[in-house]
Design an enzyme around this catalytic site. Sequence first.
Site, short mmCIF file in Angstrom:
data_model
loop_
_atom_site.label_atom_id
_atom_site.label_comp_id
_atom_site.label_asym_id
_atom_site.label_seq_id
_atom_site.Cartn_x
_atom_site.Cartn_y
_atom_site.Cartn_z
N HIS A 62 0.83 -1.22 0.00
CA HIS A 62 0.00 0.00 0.00
C HIS A 62 0.86 1.26 0.00
CE1 HIS A 62 -4.23 -1.51 1.30
NE2 HIS A 62 -3.63 -2.38 0.51
N ASN A 90 -8.66 0.52 4.57
CA ASN A 90 -7.77 0.32 5.72
C ASN A 90 -8.22 -0.81 6.62
OD1 ASN A 90 -10.02 1.27 6.96
ND2 ASN A 90 -9.03 2.89 8.09
N HIS A 187 -0.71 -12.94 -1.65
CA HIS A 187 -1.94 -13.48 -1.06
C HIS A 187 -1.78 -14.92 -0.57
CE1 HIS A 187 -4.54 -10.16 -3.10
NE2 HIS A 187 -3.86 -9.72 -2.06
C1 HEM Z 1 -3.25 -7.14 -7.36
C2 HEM Z 1 -3.96 -6.27 -6.67
C3 HEM Z 1 -4.34 -6.50 -5.24
C4 HEM Z 1 -5.59 -6.41 -4.73
C5 HEM Z 1 -6.86 -6.06 -5.48
C6 HEM Z 1 -5.49 -6.73 -3.33
C7 HEM Z 1 -6.55 -6.74 -2.45
C8 HEM Z 1 -6.51 -7.21 -1.16
C9 HEM Z 1 -7.63 -7.26 -0.27
C10 HEM Z 1 -9.04 -6.79 -0.59
C11 HEM Z 1 -7.22 -7.82 0.90
C12 HEM Z 1 -8.06 -8.16 2.12
C13 HEM Z 1 -8.40 -6.95 2.94
C14 HEM Z 1 -9.38 -7.34 4.00
O1 HEM Z 1 -10.52 -7.63 3.68
O2 HEM Z 1 -8.99 -7.37 5.18
C15 HEM Z 1 -5.82 -8.12 0.74
C16 HEM Z 1 -5.03 -8.68 1.71
C17 HEM Z 1 -3.68 -8.88 1.57
N1 HEM Z 1 -2.91 -8.51 0.51
FE1 HEM Z 1 -3.56 -7.84 -1.28
N2 HEM Z 1 -4.20 -7.03 -3.02
C18 HEM Z 1 -3.46 -6.89 -4.16
C19 HEM Z 1 -2.09 -7.03 -4.26
C20 HEM Z 1 -1.26 -7.36 -3.21
C21 HEM Z 1 0.17 -7.31 -3.26
C22 HEM Z 1 0.98 -6.82 -4.45
C23 HEM Z 1 0.62 -7.75 -2.05
C24 HEM Z 1 2.03 -7.89 -1.57
C25 HEM Z 1 3.03 -8.29 -2.34
C26 HEM Z 1 -0.55 -8.07 -1.26
C27 HEM Z 1 -0.51 -8.61 0.01
C28 HEM Z 1 -1.62 -8.85 0.78
C29 HEM Z 1 -1.55 -9.52 2.08
C30 HEM Z 1 -0.30 -10.09 2.73
C31 HEM Z 1 -2.85 -9.52 2.58
C32 HEM Z 1 -3.30 -10.06 3.94
C33 HEM Z 1 -3.21 -8.94 4.94
C34 HEM Z 1 -3.44 -9.36 6.38
O3 HEM Z 1 -3.68 -10.52 6.67
O4 HEM Z 1 -3.37 -8.47 7.24
N3 HEM Z 1 -1.67 -7.80 -1.98
N4 HEM Z 1 -5.42 -7.72 -0.50
C1 LIG Z 2 -10.69 3.11 8.69
O1 LIG Z 2 -11.25 4.15 7.97
C2 LIG Z 2 -12.50 4.59 8.46
C3 LIG Z 2 -12.99 5.68 7.53
O2 LIG Z 2 -13.02 5.23 6.21
C4 LIG Z 2 -12.35 5.09 9.89
O3 LIG Z 2 -13.62 5.46 10.41
C5 LIG Z 2 -11.74 4.00 10.75
O4 LIG Z 2 -11.47 4.50 12.04
C6 LIG Z 2 -10.44 3.50 10.14
N1 LIG Z 2 -9.92 2.38 10.89
C7 LIG Z 2 -8.67 2.35 11.34
C8 LIG Z 2 -8.28 1.09 12.07
O5 LIG Z 2 -7.87 3.23 11.18
#
Ligand code: HEM
Ligand SMILES: *[C@@H]1O[C@H](CO)[C@@H](O)[C@H](O)[C@H]1NC(C)=O
Length: 315
Positions: A62, A90, A187
């Site tokens: 990010h 976030n 992922h």
């Molecule tokens: C290709 C485009 C990508 C999209 C659309 C995407 C989207 C997402 C989303 C939606 C989540 C879950 C968020 C949630 O619901 O909590 C996620 C988690 C994650 N993403 Fe991606 N991601 C992308 C690329 C990447 C890249 C490039 C990396 C690192 C090299 C990455 C590493 C991760 C990891 C490690 C998690 C798990 C985070 C956790 O467990 O705290 N992602 N991603």
């Molecule tokens: C995530 O963003 C929302 C607003 O989009 C905010 O209200 C919330 O506190 C944020 N959460 C964290 C953990 O920063």
Amino acid sequence: MALIVIVNLLMLSSVASLVNSLSVNYYDRTCPNAESAVTDAVKKAVLNDKTVPAALLRMHFHDCFIRGCDGSVLLESGKGNTAEKDGPPNVSLHGFYVIHNAKKAVEAICPGVVSCADILALAARDAVTLSGGPSWNVPKGRKDGRVFKATETRSLPAPTFNLSQLIQSFSQRGLSQQDLVALSGGHTLGFSHCSSFENRIHNFDASHDVDPSLNPSFASKLKNICPAHNKVKGAGSTMDSTSTAFDNSYYKLLVQGKSLFSSDQSLLSSPQTKALVAKFASSKKAFEDAFINSMIKMSSLNGGQEVRLDCRFVR
Ligand code: HEM
Ligand SMILES: *[C@@H]1O[C@H](CO)[C@@H](O)[C@H](O)[C@H]1NC(C)=O
Ligand SMILES: *[C@@H]1O[C@H](CO)[C@@H](O)[C@H](O)[C@H]1NC(C)=O
């Protein structure tokens, strides 16, 4: 539109010039123990919390995708500005304390020398290595940025993106289709909330409630965890079946229709990207080599100009 193109061109040209200024030896004279201090802080955190590696890897991604890897994701909201970390995607960014602890340890040995952006890049590498993934030398010399707007997180790729949207998002940052497929392998670690994949399991399109490309038993498992109108706070699924191990099981599951996001599934929608998925599914080594290469590329996008003393606040 023209403005966006110009901004992107400016971004890419400044990226190209900065890539050359990063070096693996950057702190050899000024802070030779910076890397081991970061590694120690990450190791200590991982001992207490297995979700830390995934958090750090995603945080670095990010950071790099918004104005380059400039540590801006670490800045806190304040003074009428809502920071990136408080922007819409976030929900699962966490583990900020690990970077702050690492920074404190580094400041104690060489004050004002090592950027927060470098610390985050090193921590992301350590996160992969400590999860059983490969290790590599991280080029360093990033500077920290001063701009951190929550609204800019809208330019991150969304889990509902199709392949052309993903390719565009990556190419705007100078990243190729191979980078897209290899970095999506991030992922292999971590957890997702229901909201990130509910488009695939409820009201998918006019003729399907569930995305037909999902494996049916996998889809019903996800529906059980994430029922339509009965939201359990914090509910969701691990990213793959071995969510604390950095391996190629993400790709093995992807080819079986067992990926969480539309964006993951879309990697199968062109012959080129599909061939890469197949290659990484069949060879952990091929995945690791490609991942290292693409991580170094992504983490060389820079946009900052200073070394912050506290990663949470601009100087
Ligand atoms: C290709 C485009 C990508 C999209 C659309 C995407 C989207 C997402 C989303 C939606 C989540 C879950 C968020 C949630 O619901 O909590 C996620 C988690 C994650 N993403 Fe991606 N991601 C992308 C690329 C990447 C890249 C490039 C990396 C690192 C090299 C990455 C590493 C991760 C990891 C490690 C998690 C798990 C985070 C956790 O467990 O705290 N992602 N991603
Ligand atoms: C995530 O963003 C929302 C607003 O989009 C905010 O209200 C919330 O506190 C944020 N959460 C964290 C953990 O920063
Ligand atoms: C991808 O999504 C965009 C935006 O919704 C759409 O314009 C485009 O036609 C889609 N591309 C494909 C190949 O489905």
